[in-house]
Design a protein around this motif. Structure first.
Motif, PDB file in Angstrom:
ATOM      1  N   THR A   1       0.836  -1.207   0.000  1.00 56.61           N
ATOM      2  CA  THR A   1       0.000   0.000   0.000  1.00 56.61           C
ATOM      3  C   THR A   1       0.866   1.251   0.000  1.00 56.61           C
ATOM      4  OG1 THR A   1      -1.743  -1.153   1.230  1.00 56.61           O
ATOM      5  CG2 THR A   1      -1.811   1.261   1.218  1.00 56.61           C
ATOM      6  N   ALA A   2       1.917   1.244   0.816  1.00 56.31           N
ATOM      7  CA  ALA A   2       2.823   2.391   0.863  1.00 56.31           C
ATOM      8  C   ALA A   2       3.504   2.603  -0.483  1.00 56.31           C
ATOM      9  CB  ALA A   2       3.859   2.192   1.960  1.00 56.31           C
ATOM     10  N   ALA A   3       3.928   1.511  -1.128  1.00 51.02           N
ATOM     11  CA  ALA A   3       4.598   1.629  -2.427  1.00 51.02           C
ATOM     12  C   ALA A   3       3.644   2.169  -3.489  1.00 51.02           C
ATOM     13  CB  ALA A   3       5.150   0.266  -2.850  1.00 51.02           C
ATOM     14  N   LEU A   4       2.435   1.637  -3.543  1.00 53.29           N
ATOM     15  CA  LEU A   4       1.449   2.115  -4.511  1.00 53.29           C
ATOM     16  C   LEU A   4       1.101   3.577  -4.258  1.00 53.29           C
ATOM     17  CD1 LEU A   4      -0.961  -0.963  -4.679  1.00 53.29           C
ATOM     18  CD2 LEU A   4       0.686  -0.221  -6.421  1.00 53.29           C
ATOM     19  N   SER A   5       1.020   3.941  -2.989  1.00 57.14           N
ATOM     20  CA  SER A   5       0.710   5.329  -2.637  1.00 57.14           C
ATOM     21  C   SER A   5       1.850   6.253  -3.048  1.00 57.14           C
ATOM     22  CB  SER A   5       0.463   5.451  -1.129  1.00 57.14           C
ATOM     23  OG  SER A   5      -0.649   4.678  -0.730  1.00 57.14           O
ATOM     24  N   PHE A   6       3.072   5.793  -2.855  1.00 49.08           N
ATOM     25  CA  PHE A   6       4.234   6.601  -3.215  1.00 49.08           C
ATOM     26  C   PHE A   6       4.239   6.911  -4.709  1.00 49.08           C
ATOM     27  CE2 PHE A   6       8.686   6.979  -4.582  1.00 49.08           C
ATOM     28  CZ  PHE A   6       9.104   8.030  -3.775  1.00 49.08           C
ATOM     29  N   TRP A   7       3.791   5.924  -5.502  1.00 48.88           N
ATOM     30  CA  TRP A   7       3.764   6.111  -6.953  1.00 48.88           C
ATOM     31  C   TRP A   7       2.453   6.727  -7.439  1.00 48.88           C
ATOM     32  CZ3 TRP A   7       8.178   6.134  -9.302  1.00 48.88           C
ATOM     33  CH2 TRP A   7       9.218   5.359  -8.805  1.00 48.88           C
ATOM     34  N   GLY A   8       1.558   7.080  -6.490  1.00 43.93           N
ATOM     35  CA  GLY A   8       0.348   7.801  -6.855  1.00 43.93           C
ATOM     36  C   GLY A   8      -0.845   6.948  -7.209  1.00 43.93           C
ATOM     37  N   ALA A   9      -0.739   5.620  -7.071  1.00 39.59           N
ATOM     38  CA  ALA A   9      -1.833   4.751  -7.498  1.00 39.59           C
ATOM     39  C   ALA A   9      -3.026   4.787  -6.553  1.00 39.59           C
ATOM     40  CB  ALA A   9      -1.335   3.306  -7.618  1.00 39.59           C
TER      41      ALA A   9
ATOM     42  N   SER B   1      -3.898   7.648  -4.610  1.00 38.16           N
ATOM     43  CA  SER B   1      -3.982   9.018  -4.123  1.00 38.16           C
ATOM     44  C   SER B   1      -5.356   9.646  -4.298  1.00 38.16           C
ATOM     45  CB  SER B   1      -2.939   9.890  -4.842  1.00 38.16           C
ATOM     46  OG  SER B   1      -3.186   9.902  -6.237  1.00 38.16           O
ATOM     47  N   LEU B   2      -6.219   9.060  -5.091  1.00 39.58           N
ATOM     48  CA  LEU B   2      -7.524   9.666  -5.367  1.00 39.58           C
ATOM     49  C   LEU B   2      -8.434   9.569  -4.154  1.00 39.58           C
ATOM     50  CD1 LEU B   2      -8.182   8.381  -9.005  1.00 39.58           C
ATOM     51  CD2 LEU B   2      -7.279  10.596  -8.277  1.00 39.58           C
ATOM     52  N   GLY B   3      -9.132  10.644  -3.860  1.00 39.35           N
ATOM     53  CA  GLY B   3     -10.008  10.672  -2.697  1.00 39.35           C
ATOM     54  C   GLY B   3     -11.118   9.655  -2.746  1.00 39.35           C
ATOM     55  N   SER B   4     -11.719   9.448  -3.920  1.00 37.47           N
ATOM     56  CA  SER B   4     -12.831   8.506  -4.035  1.00 37.47           C
ATOM     57  C   SER B   4     -12.373   7.081  -3.766  1.00 37.47           C
ATOM     58  CB  SER B   4     -13.460   8.597  -5.427  1.00 37.47           C
ATOM     59  OG  SER B   4     -12.495   8.324  -6.435  1.00 37.47           O
ATOM     60  N   VAL B   5     -11.162   6.746  -4.251  1.00 37.23           N
ATOM     61  CA  VAL B   5     -10.611   5.415  -3.992  1.00 37.23           C
ATOM     62  C   VAL B   5     -10.359   5.245  -2.499  1.00 37.23           C
ATOM     63  CG1 VAL B   5      -8.643   3.885  -4.384  1.00 37.23           C
ATOM     64  CG2 VAL B   5      -9.582   5.238  -6.274  1.00 37.23           C
ATOM     65  N   ALA B   6      -9.798   6.272  -1.871  1.00 40.40           N
ATOM     66  CA  ALA B   6      -9.532   6.214  -0.436  1.00 40.40           C
ATOM     67  C   ALA B   6     -10.822   6.027   0.349  1.00 40.40           C
ATOM     68  CB  ALA B   6      -8.828   7.498   0.017  1.00 40.40           C
ATOM     69  N   PHE B   7     -11.873   6.725  -0.069  1.00 40.21           N
ATOM     70  CA  PHE B   7     -13.161   6.622   0.627  1.00 40.21           C
ATOM     71  C   PHE B   7     -13.735   5.212   0.524  1.00 40.21           C
ATOM     72  CE2 PHE B   7     -17.847   7.153   0.665  1.00 40.21           C
ATOM     73  CZ  PHE B   7     -17.984   7.674   1.940  1.00 40.21           C
ATOM     74  N   VAL B   8     -13.662   4.621  -0.649  1.00 38.39           N
ATOM     75  CA  VAL B   8     -14.184   3.264  -0.845  1.00 38.39           C
ATOM     76  C   VAL B   8     -13.380   2.262  -0.021  1.00 38.39           C
ATOM     77  CG1 VAL B   8     -14.479   1.395  -2.516  1.00 38.39           C
ATOM     78  CG2 VAL B   8     -15.168   3.727  -3.116  1.00 38.39           C
TER      79      VAL B   8
ATOM     80  N   VAL C   1       6.271   4.492   7.435  1.00 33.14           N
ATOM     81  CA  VAL C   1       6.321   4.579   5.971  1.00 33.14           C
ATOM     82  C   VAL C   1       4.915   4.634   5.396  1.00 33.14           C
ATOM     83  CG1 VAL C   1       6.950   3.305   3.880  1.00 33.14           C
ATOM     84  CG2 VAL C   1       8.574   3.484   5.767  1.00 33.14           C
ATOM     85  N   LEU C   2       4.023   3.795   5.892  1.00 30.90           N
ATOM     86  CA  LEU C   2       2.634   3.785   5.416  1.00 30.90           C
ATOM     87  C   LEU C   2       1.962   5.130   5.651  1.00 30.90           C
ATOM     88  CD1 LEU C   2      -0.009   2.278   4.508  1.00 30.90           C
ATOM     89  CD2 LEU C   2      -0.389   1.861   6.956  1.00 30.90           C
ATOM     90  N   LEU C   3       2.024   5.618   6.878  1.00 30.84           N
ATOM     91  CA  LEU C   3       1.245   6.791   7.265  1.00 30.84           C
ATOM     92  C   LEU C   3       1.817   8.091   6.711  1.00 30.84           C
ATOM     93  CD1 LEU C   3       0.521   5.734  10.952  1.00 30.84           C
ATOM     94  CD2 LEU C   3      -1.050   5.640   8.999  1.00 30.84           C
ATOM     95  N   ILE C   4       3.088   8.085   6.330  1.00 31.85           N
ATOM     96  CA  ILE C   4       3.693   9.279   5.753  1.00 31.85           C
ATOM     97  C   ILE C   4       3.490   9.334   4.244  1.00 31.85           C
ATOM     98  CG2 ILE C   4       5.912  10.425   5.303  1.00 31.85           C
ATOM     99  CD1 ILE C   4       6.799   9.564   8.091  1.00 31.85           C
ATOM    100  N   THR C   5       3.332   8.153   3.610  1.00 31.91           N
ATOM    101  CA  THR C   5       3.220   8.123   2.146  1.00 31.91           C
ATOM    102  C   THR C   5       1.786   7.969   1.651  1.00 31.91           C
ATOM    103  OG1 THR C   5       3.595   5.724   2.099  1.00 31.91           O
ATOM    104  CG2 THR C   5       5.530   7.155   1.869  1.00 31.91           C
ATOM    105  N   ALA C   6       0.940   7.259   2.388  1.00 33.87           N
ATOM    106  CA  ALA C   6      -0.407   6.954   1.905  1.00 33.87           C
ATOM    107  C   ALA C   6      -1.387   8.064   2.239  1.00 33.87           C
ATOM    108  CB  ALA C   6      -0.896   5.635   2.511  1.00 33.87           C
ATOM    109  N   HIS C   7      -2.381   8.240   1.392  1.00 42.01           N
ATOM    110  CA  HIS C   7      -3.509   9.115   1.696  1.00 42.01           C
ATOM    111  C   HIS C   7      -4.000   8.765   3.100  1.00 42.01           C
ATOM    112  CE1 HIS C   7      -7.615  10.662   1.646  1.00 42.01           C
ATOM    113  NE2 HIS C   7      -7.354  11.330   0.525  1.00 42.01           N
ATOM    114  N   PRO C   8      -4.292   9.761   3.949  1.00 46.39           N
ATOM    115  CA  PRO C   8      -4.667   9.473   5.342  1.00 46.39           C
ATOM    116  C   PRO C   8      -5.788   8.458   5.484  1.00 46.39           C
ATOM    117  CG  PRO C   8      -4.305  11.807   5.093  1.00 46.39           C
ATOM    118  CD  PRO C   8      -4.203  11.217   3.701  1.00 46.39           C
ATOM    119  N   LEU C   9      -6.767   8.481   4.595  1.00 41.61           N
ATOM    120  CA  LEU C   9      -7.859   7.506   4.700  1.00 41.61           C
ATOM    121  C   LEU C   9      -7.395   6.101   4.329  1.00 41.61           C
ATOM    122  CD1 LEU C   9     -10.904   9.501   3.291  1.00 41.61           C
ATOM    123  CD2 LEU C   9     -10.145   9.225   5.661  1.00 41.61           C
TER     124      LEU C   9
END
Length: 322
Positions: free
Chosen positions: A24-32, A34-41, A213-221
């Motif tokens: 999850t951290a790696a995907l978040s770092f590369w922007g996969a 990062s979208l709010g709607s994806v985070a919400f789901v 690493v997770l909490l610094i790179t991934a969208h907070p949700l």
């Protein structure tokens, strides 16, 4: 196979949780992610699958803790107190959202830390410091790393702007380092007064790095969903299974979900309603705010049940030096 249920520290479970977290951290770092709607789901799905169920068996745990029967009087005692606590907290949210938010953050820090580190058996009065240190890490990192994302959510909850907090925008790197350092220091110092082994300390230092690493790179949700769903809720479910085993109950996930079915179903209906409202009106920040308020109302009585469960096994005084 062993008759003892799994725990989050079981090698296969632990490896899977860490792998999912780092992925999850790696995907978040590369922007996969990062979208709010994806985070919400992702948040909604995780809360539904493990987040809600992990607290939906409080009535079973309380029955074993306090010797409650299925009689109307015993059930009325439990649900009466449980619902009264929820109602009181709900009223507090109406009266003072800022105080309620502060209380929720404090309760959450303690509760998350307890679920993660109760197995260290740190005695009174030191265990709250250890739990608070872990909770401060878990809540502080996403707030400092993503104030622009947290701001609208906290503003919707209690008209609070985290970007106005000292250092959040002016010294974020220093704050992030301090949050990690304070927990690493707490782990080292408080391991001396509990039953933690060198292996336990090493594992928790590694966990600190992985979660940071997770909490610094991934969208907070997304970060919250991964921690809440895999580390906290799944881990707690397995601890509950161990508790069930000690009290002569069936210690399987099937049994757990059957006992959690009614309250989980009710929660599913509520979550579905929130999702439909969000889709209809697009008020995502308000819906997330309402979701967190509902979680907070449920957390207070749930935390008290969990505290009573852990009190049965916690040493009351520090072990004598030797």
């Amino acid at each position: 196979m062993s008759d003892v249920p799994l725990s989050l520290r079981s090698p296969n479970v632990y490896a899977l949780v860490v792998a999912c977290t780092l992925l999850t951290a790696a995907l978040s770092f590369w922007g996969a992610l990062s979208l709010g709607s994806v985070a919400f789901v992702i948040l909604m799905v995780v809360v539904a699958l493990t987040g809600i169920p992990h607290g939906a068996v409080d009535h079973v745990v309380a029955a074993d803790l306090y010797g409650l029967t299925s009689s109307w009087s015993d059930q009325a005692k439990f649900y009466g107190v449980y619902l009264a606590l929820m109602a009181a907290y709900g009223v507090l949210w109406l009266i003072s959202p800022v105080v309620s938010l502060g209380l929720f953050l404090v309760l959450t820090m303690y509760h998350f830390g307890q679920a993660d580190l109760a197995y260290w058996n740190v005695p009174s009065p030191w265990h709250p410091l250890l739990y608070a240190s872990r909770g401060l890490l878990l809540l502080g990192l996403p707030i400092v790393a993503f104030p622009e994302v947290v701001d609208p959510i906290f503003a919707a909850i209690a008209d609070v702007q985290v970007s106005d907090w000292p250092g959040v925008t002016t010294a974020s790197t220093l704050l992030l380092g301090g949050l990690v350092a304070q927990h690493a220091l707490s782990l080292g110092l408080l391991s001396q007064v509990g039953t933690a082994s060198g292996k336990d300390v090493g594992r928790e230092l590694f966990n600190t790095a992985v979660l940071a690493v997770l909490l610094i790179t991934a969208h907070p949700l997304v970060g919250f969903a991964v921690y809440f769903g895999l580390w906290h809720s799944l881990g707690h479910m397995m601890e509950i299974l161990r508790f069930f085993q000690r009290h002569g109950r069936t210690a399987t996930f099937g049994y757990f979900y059957r006992k959690a079915a009614l309250f989980t179903l009710i929660s599913f209906i509520g979550l579905g309603g929130l999702y439909l409202i969000n889709e209809a009106f697009g008020a995502q920040d308000q819906m997330i705010a309402l979701l967190f308020i509902l979680i907070s109302v449920l957390t207070l009585p749930h935390m008290l049940v969990v505290e009573a469960m852990y009190q049965r096994e916690r040493p009351e005084t520090a072990p004598a030096a030797g």
